[in-house]
Write an enzyme that holds these catalytic residues in place. Structure first.
Site, mmCIF file in Angstrom:
data_model
loop_
_atom_site.group_PDB
_atom_site.id
_atom_site.type_symbol
_atom_site.label_atom_id
_atom_site.label_comp_id
_atom_site.label_asym_id
_atom_site.label_seq_id
_atom_site.Cartn_x
_atom_site.Cartn_y
_atom_site.Cartn_z
ATOM 1 N N LYS A 39 50.932 -1.349 59.790
ATOM 2 C CA LYS A 39 51.147 -1.787 61.173
ATOM 3 C C LYS A 39 49.796 -2.008 61.860
ATOM 4 C CE LYS A 39 51.453 2.955 62.943
ATOM 5 N NZ LYS A 39 52.228 3.920 63.742
ATOM 6 N N ARG A 141 58.924 11.924 70.577
ATOM 7 C CA ARG A 141 58.612 10.535 70.896
ATOM 8 C C ARG A 141 59.834 9.670 70.642
ATOM 9 N NH1 ARG A 141 53.774 7.762 67.580
ATOM 10 N NH2 ARG A 141 55.219 8.208 65.856
ATOM 11 N N TYR A 271 25.004 -4.013 83.588
ATOM 12 C CA TYR A 271 25.766 -3.804 84.817
ATOM 13 C C TYR A 271 25.728 -2.344 85.242
ATOM 14 C CZ TYR A 271 27.956 -8.358 83.841
ATOM 15 O OH TYR A 271 28.208 -9.685 83.600
ATOM 16 N N MET A 320 31.101 -7.829 78.165
ATOM 17 C CA MET A 320 32.228 -8.428 77.455
ATOM 18 C C MET A 320 31.844 -8.987 76.097
ATOM 19 S SD MET A 320 34.911 -11.395 78.678
ATOM 20 C CE MET A 320 35.561 -10.418 80.027
#
Length: 381
Positions: A39, A141, A271, A320
């Site tokens: 998965k 869960r 930043y 980014m």
């Protein structure tokens, strides 16, 4: 030129390592069948390549989390001539159950965990399906609680030939903490549930409880089948299990230096100006950022990467598309644009693992690997 050749950042995946890891893990399974969990795009390694490698290594089942993943895994198995079943681990939502059986080939197995889920799947058009019942023994869960078993087995009886109970399973919450007694308690709850089902005339079929950590650390969890995810990719389920077996990491994450400059004493980087040079420092810009899966706070968390075989800390906020790294003085003058940078993997005598990064970030290796975004091409190494 391939897409990988157009990107300065790539994930190099070694299917041979996955195949080797599966062989080693299968040898630990005491004769239990091995189900390779592919998965989340094979835990960031590529689902198709991972499935094929796992099957080549001896896995006889595959497991996924969604219907699209099941279709992809089924095609991967078909492409190598394997008849491996594909188990969808969560119960399919009732709104999808009406169409799911018609979309999926016979090799796909569905998990059922509630009376409502059973009724929805049984009412779907199409052929009869094999299902696995999940029992909640303490993970809380998904799964049928022991107190709900009568209602769930009643729904299975009512489904008749529409649903064939092929197996029963549970999931272990703290198997990666070998000294925690809760795993033994979960297995005891599971055994009581299995005994109750058998008394009521339900053959429990393929019984499975062990995940990667269960296989490595809890022999009592190894039943008819073991579901192995993170370990087939050569990554231990937790730092405590790092030396439990000899596994080969199957992925390297690498990028390139795209700029080098000297940052003067007192100047800041990136930043927010979170990092300030305490002396003139050679800083390299690397072509990978949080859009590729490197956490924005990796620099403040102390994450390092490898440049010319030296550990160098990320400095300032990851942006980014790029991050900045303070170069080790020993390689500061020779580092140049185009140099390869290793974020996960080995360079020279040094190695950085997903486990190390996870520890610095206060998370787990699973998140580090699955956070590598689709923008990063995976190439076969």
């Amino acid at each position: 030129m391939s897409i990988g050749g157009l990107s300065p950042t790539v994930g190099r995946v070694r299917p041979a390592a996955i195949e080797s890891n599966v062989r080693r893990l299968a040898a630990l399974a005491d004769g239990a069948a091995l189900c390779a969990v592919v998965k989340a795009d094979g835990y960031g390694h590529g689902a198709v390549a991972s499935a094929r490698a796992a099957l080549a290594g001896g896995a006889s089942w595959l497991a996924v989390a969604t219907i699209p993943e099941a279709l992809e895994a089924a095609e991967a198995a078909e492409s190598v001539g394997s008849d491996a079943p594909v188990l969808i681990l969560p119960e399919v939502a009732p709104r999808l159950a009406a169409s799911a059986p018609g979309l999926c080939p016979d090799r796909v197995r569905f998990t059922v965990a509630s009376a409502a889920g059973i009724r929805a799947l049984a009412a779907a058009p199409g052929p009869a399906r094999a299902v696995h019942l999940k029992v909640d023994t303490g993970m809380h869960r998904m799964g049928a609680l022991p107190a709900e078993l009568d209602a769930v087995t009643g729904a299975l009886r009512a489904a008749g030939a529409r649903l064939r109970l092929e197996g029963v399973w549970t999931h272990l919450a703290v198997a990666d903490a070998p000294s925690d007694p809760f795993t033994a308690e979960q297995l005891a709850r599971f055994d009581r549930a299995l005994a109750a089902m058998r008394r009521d005339g339900f053959p429990t079929g393929v019984v499975h409880a062990a995940n990667s950590a269960g296989l490595l650390a809890h022999p009592d969890a190894r039943r008819d089948l073991v579901r192995v995810g993170i370990a087939i990719y050569g990554v231990p389920p937790s730092p405590e299990l790092e030396r439990s077996t000899d596994l080969q990491p199957a992925l390297e994450l690498v990028s390139r230096v795209i700029a080098v400059r000297t940052v003067a004493e007192g100047e800041t980087v990136s930043y927010g100006r979170h990092w300030r040079a305490v002396e003139p420092t050679r800083v390299a810009t690397v072509a990978i950022g949080y859009a590729d899966g490197v956490r924005r706070d990796a620099g403040t968390a102390g994450v390092e990467l490898l440049v010319r075989g030296r550990r160098c800390p990320i400095v300032g906020a990851v942006t980014m598309d790029q991050l900045m790294v303070a170069l080790d003085p020993a390689i500061a003058d020779e580092t140049a644009t185009g140099d390869e940078v290793v974020l996960i993997g080995r360079q020279g005598a040094e190695e950085i693992t997903a486990t190390e990064i996870a520890q610095r970030l206060g998370t787990i290796a699973y998140e580090v690997l699955t956070s590598i975004s689709a923008r990063v091409p995976r190439v076969t190494a």
